[in-house]
Design a protein around this motif. Structure first.
Motif, PDB file in Angstrom:
ATOM      1  N   GLN A   3       0.936  -0.140   1.578  1.00 13.04           N
ATOM      2  CA  GLN A   3       0.845  -0.972   2.777  1.00 13.04           C
ATOM      3  C   GLN A   3      -0.593  -0.981   3.300  1.00 13.04           C
ATOM      4  O   GLN A   3      -1.311   0.000   3.188  1.00 13.04           O
ATOM      5  N   ASP A   4      -0.987  -2.083   3.926  1.00  7.97           N
ATOM      6  CA  ASP A   4      -2.337  -2.212   4.467  1.00  7.97           C
ATOM      7  C   ASP A   4      -2.267  -2.361   5.987  1.00  7.97           C
ATOM      8  O   ASP A   4      -1.810  -3.376   6.498  1.00  7.97           O
ATOM      9  N   SER A   6      -5.150  -1.672   7.795  1.00  8.48           N
ATOM     10  CA  SER A   6      -6.570  -1.559   8.133  1.00  8.48           C
ATOM     11  C   SER A   6      -6.928  -2.417   9.342  1.00  8.48           C
ATOM     12  O   SER A   6      -6.435  -3.533   9.500  1.00  8.48           O
ATOM     13  N   ALA A  23      -1.092   4.212   1.564  1.00  9.91           N
ATOM     14  CA  ALA A  23      -1.334   3.205   2.603  1.00  9.91           C
ATOM     15  C   ALA A  23      -2.791   3.247   3.064  1.00  9.91           C
ATOM     16  O   ALA A  23      -3.471   4.256   2.938  1.00  9.91           O
ATOM     17  N   ASN A  24      -3.262   2.135   3.603  1.00 11.16           N
ATOM     18  CA  ASN A  24      -4.639   2.017   4.060  1.00 11.16           C
ATOM     19  C   ASN A  24      -4.655   1.880   5.583  1.00 11.16           C
ATOM     20  O   ASN A  24      -4.224   0.863   6.129  1.00 11.16           O
ATOM     21  N   THR A  43      -3.124   8.560   1.292  1.00 13.68           N
ATOM     22  CA  THR A  43      -3.352   7.601   2.371  1.00 13.68           C
ATOM     23  C   THR A  43      -4.812   7.623   2.810  1.00 13.68           C
ATOM     24  O   THR A  43      -5.427   8.671   2.891  1.00 13.68           O
TER      25      THR A  43
END
Length: 97
Positions: A3-4, A6, A23-24, A43
């Motif tokens: 998942q992003d 950011s 994830a980011n 992560t």
């Protein structure tokens, strides 16, 4: 697929027990977010803003000041009573002799 998140505002959001592997969260505001029991393996938290929300931080500072004041008050009372008891002890031992 990871998942992003950011550069997103995720303040106070709950990720409790979620699988966030890979994830980011780079550049995201995660202050007050709950990651309890979440899988964070791999992560990315580069440049993420983390910590307590301002309201909680202010509350904790006020509580610490209050507790410091209370402990100082009791310390002053106790410090004032000790010489009184010493004087009573010395006076009573002189009277008994």
């Amino acid at each position: 697929m990871p998942q992003d998140f950011s550069c997103q505002n995720l303040r106070g959001r709950s990720f409790k027990g979620q699988n966030l592997a890979g994830a980011n969260f780079s550049g995201a505001d995660i202050r007050g977010a709950d990651f309890t029991g979440a899988n964070l393996r791999g992560t990315n938290f580069n440049n993420a803003k983390a910590g307590l929300q301002k309201g909680w931080a202010s509350f904790l500072v006020c509580v610490s000041w209050l507790l410091s004041g209370i402990s100082g008050f009791f310390l002053a009372i106790t410090g004032g009573l000790i010489p009184t008891f010493r004087t009573l002890t010395v006076t009573s031992s002189l009277v008994l002799k």
